[in-house]
Design a protein around this motif. Sequence first.
Motif, PDB file in Angstrom:
ATOM      1  N   SER A  43       0.838  -1.194   0.000  1.00 27.30           N
ATOM      2  CA  SER A  43       0.000   0.000   0.000  1.00 27.30           C
ATOM      3  C   SER A  43       0.875   1.247   0.000  1.00 27.30           C
ATOM      4  O   SER A  43       1.726   1.418   0.881  1.00 27.30           O
ATOM      5  CB  SER A  43      -0.904   0.011   1.239  1.00 27.30           C
ATOM      6  N   TRP A  44       0.650   2.149  -0.973  1.00 23.29           N
ATOM      7  CA  TRP A  44       1.398   3.401  -1.026  1.00 23.29           C
ATOM      8  C   TRP A  44       1.056   4.323   0.143  1.00 23.29           C
ATOM      9  O   TRP A  44       1.864   5.167   0.519  1.00 23.29           O
ATOM     10  CB  TRP A  44       1.115   4.130  -2.340  1.00 23.29           C
ATOM     11  N   THR A  45      -0.114   4.164   0.724  1.00 22.72           N
ATOM     12  CA  THR A  45      -0.536   5.069   1.794  1.00 22.72           C
ATOM     13  C   THR A  45      -0.262   4.526   3.193  1.00 22.72           C
ATOM     14  O   THR A  45      -0.193   5.296   4.147  1.00 22.72           O
ATOM     15  CB  THR A  45      -2.033   5.393   1.673  1.00 22.72           C
ATOM     16  N   ALA A  46      -0.113   3.206   3.317  1.00 21.11           N
ATOM     17  CA  ALA A  46       0.039   2.618   4.651  1.00 21.11           C
ATOM     18  C   ALA A  46       1.401   1.978   4.894  1.00 21.11           C
ATOM     19  O   ALA A  46       1.765   1.737   6.053  1.00 21.11           O
ATOM     20  CB  ALA A  46      -1.055   1.581   4.892  1.00 21.11           C
ATOM     21  N   ASP A  47       2.159   1.709   3.845  1.00 27.20           N
ATOM     22  CA  ASP A  47       3.434   1.004   3.985  1.00 27.20           C
ATOM     23  C   ASP A  47       4.621   1.917   3.755  1.00 27.20           C
ATOM     24  O   ASP A  47       4.498   2.978   3.141  1.00 27.20           O
ATOM     25  CB  ASP A  47       3.523  -0.148   2.977  1.00 27.20           C
ATOM     26  N   ALA A  48       5.767   1.471   4.245  1.00 26.57           N
ATOM     27  CA  ALA A  48       7.054   2.040   3.835  1.00 26.57           C
ATOM     28  C   ALA A  48       7.601   1.173   2.717  1.00 26.57           C
ATOM     29  O   ALA A  48       7.249  -0.012   2.599  1.00 26.57           O
ATOM     30  CB  ALA A  48       8.030   2.052   5.010  1.00 26.57           C
ATOM     31  N   ASP A  51       9.012  -2.097   3.818  1.00 28.25           N
ATOM     32  CA  ASP A  51       8.160  -3.250   4.105  1.00 28.25           C
ATOM     33  C   ASP A  51       8.322  -4.324   3.038  1.00 28.25           C
ATOM     34  O   ASP A  51       8.118  -5.511   3.297  1.00 28.25           O
ATOM     35  CB  ASP A  51       6.695  -2.822   4.188  1.00 28.25           C
ATOM     36  N   THR A 171      -0.239   7.341   6.266  1.00 25.44           N
ATOM     37  CA  THR A 171       0.417   6.881   7.488  1.00 25.44           C
ATOM     38  C   THR A 171       1.748   6.197   7.206  1.00 25.44           C
ATOM     39  O   THR A 171       2.583   6.074   8.094  1.00 25.44           O
ATOM     40  CB  THR A 171      -0.494   5.896   8.245  1.00 25.44           C
ATOM     41  N   GLY A 172       1.950   5.739   5.971  1.00 24.36           N
ATOM     42  CA  GLY A 172       3.189   5.046   5.608  1.00 24.36           C
ATOM     43  C   GLY A 172       4.239   5.985   5.053  1.00 24.36           C
ATOM     44  O   GLY A 172       3.956   7.139   4.694  1.00 24.36           O
ATOM     45  N   LEU A 173       5.452   5.481   4.971  1.00 26.23           N
ATOM     46  CA  LEU A 173       6.584   6.273   4.503  1.00 26.23           C
ATOM     47  C   LEU A 173       6.817   6.193   2.992  1.00 26.23           C
ATOM     48  O   LEU A 173       7.640   6.930   2.458  1.00 26.23           O
ATOM     49  CB  LEU A 173       7.863   5.809   5.208  1.00 26.23           C
ATOM     50  N   ALA A 174       6.103   5.317   2.299  1.00 30.90           N
ATOM     51  CA  ALA A 174       6.421   5.063   0.894  1.00 30.90           C
ATOM     52  C   ALA A 174       6.348   6.325   0.034  1.00 30.90           C
ATOM     53  O   ALA A 174       7.258   6.594  -0.765  1.00 30.90           O
ATOM     54  CB  ALA A 174       5.493   3.987   0.332  1.00 30.90           C
TER      55      ALA A 174
END
Length: 212
Positions: A43-48, A51, A171-174
């Motif tokens: 996930s672009w929005t939740a993952d780094a 991951d 929320t993610g860093l990606a």
Amino acid sequence: MAAPPTERAERDASDLVRALGAAATLFALGGVAAAILLDPTFSWTADALSDLGVRPRSAPAFNWGLMLGGAAGVGYAVGVWATSARRGVGVAGRAALLALAMVAMAGVGRFDLTEPLHAPAAIGFYALLTATFAVDGALRRGTTTGALALAFVPVHVAVWATFLAGWWPVTGLALPELPGAIALAAWVWFVGPLPVAGRGSARLDGDRTDEH
């Protein structure tokens, strides 16, 4: 008429360095892209991006891409210094910062999220990359490409400052990690002192000869 042997050797050396730069970006970004394709849960929005380095399907592509890219990138950094007509402190400093950034990038692949050295490697990569842009831009501030390299600095700082301030709806860093990766590729291929796309860079600088 054939080029003189010295000129031909210098051209061959520059071509080799450019090949290392191309390999560094293609290994690193290609590995990330392949890992994303291999991991349908990413996930672009939740993952780094990191991951991808701990999930079984994507980890080999992600981690090996960064390690191989980092190794080629160190060679590129050394080559940029070795082929430079100037060997001052600034040029050496730029090469050292870039080499360390590439070591840090390889470290992100070597030490995944479960390893204590992962965070220092990731933070070091982005910080050292920003410092490389700053030194390079200052060294070549009289050229268009040098000015572009310098412009990467406030943009990259703003990306992380606004993310850490909570202004991004993720929320993610990606997503905040992506601009740094793109900036590195742009610098190696078009904006840096010995770009892979040499002729395009020369046009940006009005065909000026830059001793990088």
